[in-house]
Structures are given as structure tokens and as C-alpha cells.
Design an enzyme around this catalytic site. Structure first.
Site, mmCIF file in Angstrom:
data_model
loop_
_atom_site.group_PDB
_atom_site.id
_atom_site.type_symbol
_atom_site.label_atom_id
_atom_site.label_comp_id
_atom_site.label_asym_id
_atom_site.label_seq_id
_atom_site.Cartn_x
_atom_site.Cartn_y
_atom_site.Cartn_z
ATOM 1 N N GLU A 32 0.825 -1.212 0.000
ATOM 2 C CA GLU A 32 0.000 0.000 0.000
ATOM 3 C C GLU A 32 0.861 1.265 0.000
ATOM 4 O OE1 GLU A 32 -4.314 -1.318 1.817
ATOM 5 O OE2 GLU A 32 -2.778 -0.723 3.248
ATOM 6 N N ASP A 44 -4.127 -9.415 8.363
ATOM 7 C CA ASP A 44 -3.056 -8.642 9.005
ATOM 8 C C ASP A 44 -2.706 -9.248 10.372
ATOM 9 O OD1 ASP A 44 -2.967 -6.818 6.864
ATOM 10 O OD2 ASP A 44 -4.714 -5.784 7.676
#
Ligand code: RIB
Length: 310
Positions: free
Chosen positions: A148, A255
Site C-alpha cells: 500500500e 493482518d
């Protein structure tokens, strides 16, 4: 004496993203062109980098997060949360022009998610800002990366870690239609099955993972949601099952899984033990709405594992 995850305080560095999640719970995903009422809204802190960082912190690691937020209200929320949690914000940079990254996770009735993210300030982290954190990156046992932020920034950090003899774990998400450069110093590649299929570029995931091992990776671990995870290493291929829980929201579960894996590997655990611990972290994260609130603490994971029989 029984060995526990608390024995050694390991260091993890995350060079990654901050995204504010505007979460919509819906009974099903909308069709193209359709307007439909949602069921619940929530604003949560997220971003793959931040989620992994706070998860590692709650699992007992000493964490340094390197990233870029906007000089806006959403950025303030991250700084406040990190201060509350006792996390360092020394390498959290503020962009004077571009706002904090945002994402829009849609969560359906089964807890599945579909996420649109716009990186904004995350995309403007620069080489000098990573270089400023060079000593912290080199001091960490494990460096965690995702996609990201710009790839060249991730690979800059990876090179610093590798030159210091440290372990680099890459979550290649979101997938960006790239072949992973062979020469990049990445020890563990941890995609989900969608990203693994994309990385395999039409070949099988098995063949792709074996090729990556030949390129010198320590292991490839493919997370497959409710089916657990598939590990590829020098010992071969094996699937380690997920734990069964009542899923509320799967956002951030990947995550939590990667954080559990990183912390366990940093503690010197073998890969199967680390993946089992990671599966517990991922399972617990699906039981709570929102990314940041769902990242489990070490005690929760240990008592969950104890209830599962060890
Ligand atoms: O991995 C989950 C995260 O992906 C969300 O928190 C969202 O911000 C997106 O970046």
C-alpha cells in the site's frame, strides 16, 4: 517450564500504510448500478501496515512503524491511538498537502469483505523518510512490508534489513499486477490465495511457490481464510487448518495472521508453530467489527489456543 510467547521481547519494524476505514455492513454486496440501504456504519483505523504494526505491538513485540499520514483529522486519530497504545510515532511522517489514506470495506452478512482503498499520503512516503529510520529497520528482528506504499520504498527498506542480516516478510497486497523481482531480499512471501494466483501468472500456485523457494525464499505461506494456510518450504507443502469461530468481520484478519507469523518467527519458533499461532490471531480478528479493534492481544491468543488444546 512451559514455553510461552512472552519469553523474549522481539523487535518488529513495519514500513507501511495508514488507512482510515469507512466500513459499511450490508446484507449482500451491491450489483453494478444498484443503490441499496446498508445496515451499519463504522469508522475504524486500518491500513495493512498499521494493522500489522498494532497487532505485533499487542502480541508483545517492540514495534517501530514507518509511514506517512496527512495533516488532517484522520491522521490525528492514528497519532492519538498510537500514543494510547504506547507505540512510537517517531517515524510517522505528516504530508502537508495530501490527506491520510482511506478505504471502504463492505462487509456482508457472512463477514466476508470487499475493500476499495486509496493510498493518498501513503504513496508519498519518500526515500529520505525511510533512510531516516535506517537504524531502527536494521535493529528489528523482522521487517514487515505490504504494497500500500510504493514498491521501490518497500524494497529500499528490505535492502536495509537484509544488509543487517534481518528477516523480511512481504505481504504482496493489494496485488499490483507485478512479478516479484527475483533479486529482492524477501525471506517470507505471505499472499492470500487471490494474490498467490495472480503472482503465479497462469501457472499453478504450487509451481509458483516452488519457484520462489528456488529463488532463495525461506518459505511461502498462502493464507486461505477459513481453510487456514498452506506452507511451502524445504520440507515440502502442507496445509495447517484454521480455527473455527463465529465470523463477524474478516477485515484485518489477514493482518493479524501476518503479525502472529512475524512475531513467532522473530521469537525463533519453527514455521508450523508460527503458522498455528498466526491462525489463532487471524481467527480471533474475525470475531470483532473493524480492523484495529479486532487485533488480538497476546493473552487472548494464548487463552484461545489453550482452549483449543495447546
Ligand atoms: O487488510 C485490511 C486493510 O486493508 C483494511 O484495514 C483497509 O484499510 C485495507 O487497507
Amino acid at each position: 517450564m512451559k514455553e510461552t510467547q512472552t519469553e523474549r521481547r522481539v523487535r518488529v519494524c513495519v514500513v507501511g500504510s495508514f488507512m482510515t476505514d469507512l466500513v459499511f455492513r450490508v446484507h449482500r454486496f451491491p450489483r453494478p448500478g444498484e443503490s441499496m440501504p446498508g445496515e451499519e456504519f463504522g469508522l475504524f483505523l486500518g491500513g495493512k501496515g498499521f494493522n500489522q504494526a498494532i497487532a505485533c505491538h499487542r502480541l508483545g513485540a517492540e514495534v517501530i512503524m514507518v509511514g506517512r499520514i496527512g495533516a488532517d483529522y484522520f491522521g490525528e486519530l492514528f497519532l492519538k491511538k498510537m500514543a494510547e497504545e504506547g507505540m512510537s510515532t517517531e517515524f510517522v511522517w505528516r504530508d502537508p498537502e495530501m490527506g491520510t489514506g482511506v478505504a471502504c470495506p463492505l462487509i456482508d452478512a457472512s463477514g466476508q469483505n470487499a475493500i476499495i482503498g486509496i493510498s493518498r499520503a501513503n504513496r508519498r512516503i519518500d526515500r529520505e523518510q525511510v533512510a531516516a529510520a535506517k537504524e531502527e529497520i536494521a535493529r528489528a528482528d523482522v521487517l514487515m512490508l505490504q504494497f500500500e506504499i510504493p514498491r521501490q520504498i518497500s524494497f529500499q527498506a528490505a535492502t536495509i534489513a537484509r544488509n543487517a542480516g534481518k528477516t523480511v516478510l512481504l505481504d504482496p497486497a493489494p496485488f499490483h499486477n507485478i512479478e516479484l523481482p527475483i533479486d529482492q531480499p524477501i525471506d517470507y512471501i505471505v499472499p492470500n490465495e487471490i494474490e498467490a494466483a495472480e503472482l503465479a501468472q497462469g501457472d499453478s500456485i504450487d509451481n509458483w511457490a516452488i519457484d520462489e523457494l528456488k529463488r532463495g525464499r525461506q518459505a511461502v505461506v498462502v493464507s486461505v481464510g477459513a481453510d487456514g494456510a498452506v506452507v511451502y518450504d524445504r520440507e515440502g507443502r502442507r496445509r495447517l487448518p484454521a480455527f473455527s469461530v463465529k465470523v463477524v468481520d474478516s477485515t484485518g484478519a489477514g493482518d493479524a495472521f501476518r503479525a502472529g507469523l512475524a512475531v513467532s518467527l522473530a521469537q525463533g519458533k519453527d514455521i508450523d508453530t508460527a503458522v498455528r499461532f498466526a491462525n489463532a490471531c487471524g481467527a480471533l480478528a474475525t470475531t470483532v467489527l473493524g480492523a484495529e479493534p479486532s487485533m488480538p492481544a497476546l493473552e487472548e491468543v494464548e487463552s484461545f489456543l489453550a482452549r483449543q488444546g495447546g
